[in-house]
Motif scaffolding. Structure first.
Motif, PDB file in Angstrom:
ATOM      1  N   ASP A 287       0.839  -1.186   0.000  1.00  0.00           N
ATOM      2  CA  ASP A 287       0.000   0.000   0.000  1.00  0.00           C
ATOM      3  C   ASP A 287       0.883   1.249   0.000  1.00  0.00           C
ATOM      4  O   ASP A 287       2.055   1.196   0.399  1.00  0.00           O
ATOM      5  CB  ASP A 287      -0.894  -0.020   1.245  1.00  0.00           C
ATOM      6  N   ARG A 288       0.300   2.369  -0.399  1.00  0.00           N
ATOM      7  CA  ARG A 288       1.081   3.611  -0.454  1.00  0.00           C
ATOM      8  C   ARG A 288       1.583   4.041   0.919  1.00  0.00           C
ATOM      9  O   ARG A 288       2.548   4.802   1.023  1.00  0.00           O
ATOM     10  CB  ARG A 288       0.248   4.733  -1.073  1.00  0.00           C
ATOM     11  N   VAL A 289       0.948   3.549   1.990  1.00  0.00           N
ATOM     12  CA  VAL A 289       1.407   3.918   3.326  1.00  0.00           C
ATOM     13  C   VAL A 289       2.834   3.441   3.574  1.00  0.00           C
ATOM     14  O   VAL A 289       3.558   3.993   4.415  1.00  0.00           O
ATOM     15  CB  VAL A 289       0.435   3.357   4.393  1.00  0.00           C
ATOM     16  N   SER A 290       3.275   2.421   2.825  1.00  0.00           N
ATOM     17  CA  SER A 290       4.639   1.893   3.017  1.00  0.00           C
ATOM     18  C   SER A 290       5.703   2.917   2.664  1.00  0.00           C
ATOM     19  O   SER A 290       6.858   2.776   3.090  1.00  0.00           O
ATOM     20  CB  SER A 290       4.846   0.632   2.172  1.00  0.00           C
ATOM     21  N   GLU A 291       5.325   3.952   1.900  1.00  0.00           N
ATOM     22  CA  GLU A 291       6.269   5.004   1.560  1.00  0.00           C
ATOM     23  C   GLU A 291       6.415   6.041   2.678  1.00  0.00           C
ATOM     24  O   GLU A 291       7.242   6.945   2.578  1.00  0.00           O
ATOM     25  CB  GLU A 291       5.825   5.696   0.267  1.00  0.00           C
TER      26      GLU A 291
ATOM     27  N   VAL B  54      -3.416   2.500  11.286  1.00  0.00           N
ATOM     28  CA  VAL B  54      -4.527   3.220  10.672  1.00  0.00           C
ATOM     29  C   VAL B  54      -4.004   4.555  10.174  1.00  0.00           C
ATOM     30  O   VAL B  54      -3.016   5.083  10.698  1.00  0.00           O
ATOM     31  CB  VAL B  54      -5.695   3.426  11.656  1.00  0.00           C
ATOM     32  N   ASP B  55      -4.672   5.097   9.145  1.00  0.00           N
ATOM     33  CA  ASP B  55      -4.185   6.340   8.545  1.00  0.00           C
ATOM     34  C   ASP B  55      -5.329   7.318   8.246  1.00  0.00           C
ATOM     35  O   ASP B  55      -5.535   7.711   7.099  1.00  0.00           O
ATOM     36  CB  ASP B  55      -3.388   6.046   7.264  1.00  0.00           C
ATOM     37  N   PRO B  56      -6.112   7.708   9.275  1.00  0.00           N
ATOM     38  CA  PRO B  56      -7.204   8.644   9.012  1.00  0.00           C
ATOM     39  C   PRO B  56      -6.691   9.994   8.529  1.00  0.00           C
ATOM     40  O   PRO B  56      -5.578  10.412   8.866  1.00  0.00           O
ATOM     41  CB  PRO B  56      -7.887   8.769  10.380  1.00  0.00           C
ATOM     42  N   ASP B  57      -7.522  10.645   7.727  1.00  0.00           N
ATOM     43  CA  ASP B  57      -7.212  11.998   7.270  1.00  0.00           C
ATOM     44  C   ASP B  57      -6.942  12.885   8.479  1.00  0.00           C
ATOM     45  O   ASP B  57      -7.637  12.801   9.494  1.00  0.00           O
ATOM     46  CB  ASP B  57      -8.401  12.548   6.466  1.00  0.00           C
ATOM     47  N   VAL B  58      -5.930  13.722   8.388  1.00  0.00           N
ATOM     48  CA  VAL B  58      -5.532  14.539   9.530  1.00  0.00           C
ATOM     49  C   VAL B  58      -6.648  15.473   9.973  1.00  0.00           C
ATOM     50  O   VAL B  58      -6.675  15.940  11.125  1.00  0.00           O
ATOM     51  CB  VAL B  58      -4.241  15.330   9.190  1.00  0.00           C
ATOM     52  N   ARG B  59      -7.616  15.750   9.090  1.00  0.00           N
ATOM     53  CA  ARG B  59      -8.748  16.622   9.442  1.00  0.00           C
ATOM     54  C   ARG B  59      -9.892  15.853  10.096  1.00  0.00           C
ATOM     55  O   ARG B  59     -10.857  16.473  10.578  1.00  0.00           O
ATOM     56  CB  ARG B  59      -9.263  17.318   8.175  1.00  0.00           C
ATOM     57  N   ASN B  60      -9.800  14.529  10.093  1.00  0.00           N
ATOM     58  CA  ASN B  60     -10.885  13.702  10.616  1.00  0.00           C
ATOM     59  C   ASN B  60     -10.723  13.532  12.126  1.00  0.00           C
ATOM     60  O   ASN B  60     -10.301  12.486  12.627  1.00  0.00           O
ATOM     61  CB  ASN B  60     -10.881  12.338   9.914  1.00  0.00           C
ATOM     62  N   ASP B  61     -11.078  14.577  12.856  1.00  0.00           N
ATOM     63  CA  ASP B  61     -10.873  14.592  14.307  1.00  0.00           C
ATOM     64  C   ASP B  61     -11.605  13.450  15.002  1.00  0.00           C
ATOM     65  O   ASP B  61     -11.095  12.883  15.981  1.00  0.00           O
ATOM     66  CB  ASP B  61     -11.322  15.936  14.885  1.00  0.00           C
ATOM     67  N   LYS B  62     -12.807  13.127  14.541  1.00  0.00           N
ATOM     68  CA  LYS B  62     -13.593  12.079  15.198  1.00  0.00           C
ATOM     69  C   LYS B  62     -12.895  10.724  15.104  1.00  0.00           C
ATOM     70  O   LYS B  62     -12.818   9.994  16.100  1.00  0.00           O
ATOM     71  CB  LYS B  62     -14.985  11.992  14.584  1.00  0.00           C
TER      72      LYS B  62
ATOM     73  N   THR C  43       2.202  12.462   4.464  1.00  0.00           N
ATOM     74  CA  THR C  43       1.452  12.725   3.241  1.00  0.00           C
ATOM     75  C   THR C  43       1.482  11.480   2.379  1.00  0.00           C
ATOM     76  O   THR C  43       2.543  11.097   1.857  1.00  0.00           O
ATOM     77  CB  THR C  43       2.050  13.915   2.467  1.00  0.00           C
ATOM     78  N   LEU C  44       0.330  10.810   2.270  1.00  0.00           N
ATOM     79  CA  LEU C  44       0.235   9.627   1.425  1.00  0.00           C
ATOM     80  C   LEU C  44       0.224  10.081  -0.031  1.00  0.00           C
ATOM     81  O   LEU C  44      -0.564  10.943  -0.412  1.00  0.00           O
ATOM     82  CB  LEU C  44      -1.043   8.848   1.739  1.00  0.00           C
TER      83      LEU C  44
ATOM     84  N   ALA D 162      -2.262  12.404   6.406  1.00  0.00           N
ATOM     85  CA  ALA D 162      -2.850  11.450   7.344  1.00  0.00           C
ATOM     86  C   ALA D 162      -2.115  11.424   8.673  1.00  0.00           C
ATOM     87  O   ALA D 162      -0.917  11.700   8.752  1.00  0.00           O
ATOM     88  CB  ALA D 162      -2.836  10.052   6.730  1.00  0.00           C
ATOM     89  N   GLN D 163      -2.865  11.071   9.714  1.00  0.00           N
ATOM     90  CA  GLN D 163      -2.305  10.848  11.044  1.00  0.00           C
ATOM     91  C   GLN D 163      -2.156   9.344  11.249  1.00  0.00           C
ATOM     92  O   GLN D 163      -3.139   8.636  11.456  1.00  0.00           O
ATOM     93  CB  GLN D 163      -3.234  11.429  12.107  1.00  0.00           C
ATOM     94  N   LEU D 164      -0.940   8.852  11.147  1.00  0.00           N
ATOM     95  CA  LEU D 164      -0.725   7.428  11.406  1.00  0.00           C
ATOM     96  C   LEU D 164      -0.876   7.138  12.896  1.00  0.00           C
ATOM     97  O   LEU D 164      -0.485   7.944  13.747  1.00  0.00           O
ATOM     98  CB  LEU D 164       0.669   7.003  10.944  1.00  0.00           C
TER      99      LEU D 164
END
Length: 223
Positions: free
Chosen positions: A111-115, A165-173, A190-191, A206-208
């Motif tokens: 997955d792109r998160v590996s970068e 997990v890699d939620p969008d940094v704006r996704n506070d919930k 940044t993915l 994203a916030q890992l």
């Protein structure tokens, strides 16, 4: 002689509601949770489940899922493509026979998160989209208990060492939800954009966050 009226017609019976397409589907994981209910994790059927999934991803609350504005057929095609992969999997989560979440797992190394972070052996990634709650329904602790079942599947059932997990940094919930569940925040990354014939994913900040099996299920250490 009977006084019952007989007009030669078959008796009328209430029409039974059709069984949902997932009713008889074999679960990859099923768990009974006291005081909560029975949770089943079912392989997603891209076409049969398209209606419910499209409704969920089309809502404004699901904007960070990245599918708002897509047609039902486009959503179907995305998940039909995912079903051909060995590294990414989608599931419909059903609680007491009601669909409650769209759940995805993936191999971070594919997955792109590996970068964006050093993948370790035993890592597994996950995405979670919850179904909307009923209007005015208060359900304290509901999400935590559902997450515990999902984590039991990926960490214990699949014998993995750590979830990322890699939620969008704006996704506070979502970020707060994972922290309450015991996830440890990692770096903000940044993915990169993915632009392939069958897949397009825009760049995402994203916030890992990470959760080890030992932290999620400490009682398992002594077994």
């Amino acid at each position: 002689m009977s006084d019952a009226h007989d007009d030669g017609q078959a008796p009328q019976h209430p029409r039974q509601a059709p069984r949902p397409p997932y009713a008889s589907r074999e679960a990859v994981h099923e768990q009974q949770v006291d005081g909560f209910g029975t949770v089943r994790i079912l392989p997603l059927d891209a076409r049969a489940d398209a209606g419910v999934i499209h409704r969920w991803v089309s809502e404004e609350r699901a904007v960070f899922w990245g599918m708002t504005g897509l047609t039902e057929e486009q959503v179907t095609e995305i998940y039909a493509h995912m079903a051909t992969l060995d590294t990414h999997h989608a599931f419909l989560v059903v609680k007491d026979d009601e669909p409650v979440a769209l759940f995805q797992t993936y191999e971070p190394s594919a997955d792109r998160v590996s970068e964006c972070y050093p993948v370790e052996p035993g890592d597994i990634g996950m995405h979670l989209l919850l179904a909307p709650a009923a209007p005015g329904a208060a359900r304290p602790g509901w999400t935590s208990r559902l997450l515990t079942v999902l984590l039991s599947y990926v960490l214990l059932g699949l014998d993995r060492a750590r979830v990322v997990v890699d939620p969008d940094v704006r996704n506070d919930k979502a970020i707060a939800r994972f922290r309450r569940q015991g996830f440890t925040p990692g770096p903000v990354v940044t993915l990169p954009e993915v632009d392939l014939p069958d897949v397009y994913l825009p760049e995402k900040k994203a916030q890992l966050s990470f959760l080890t099996r030992e932290a999620a299920f400490p009682a398992e250490r002594s077994r």
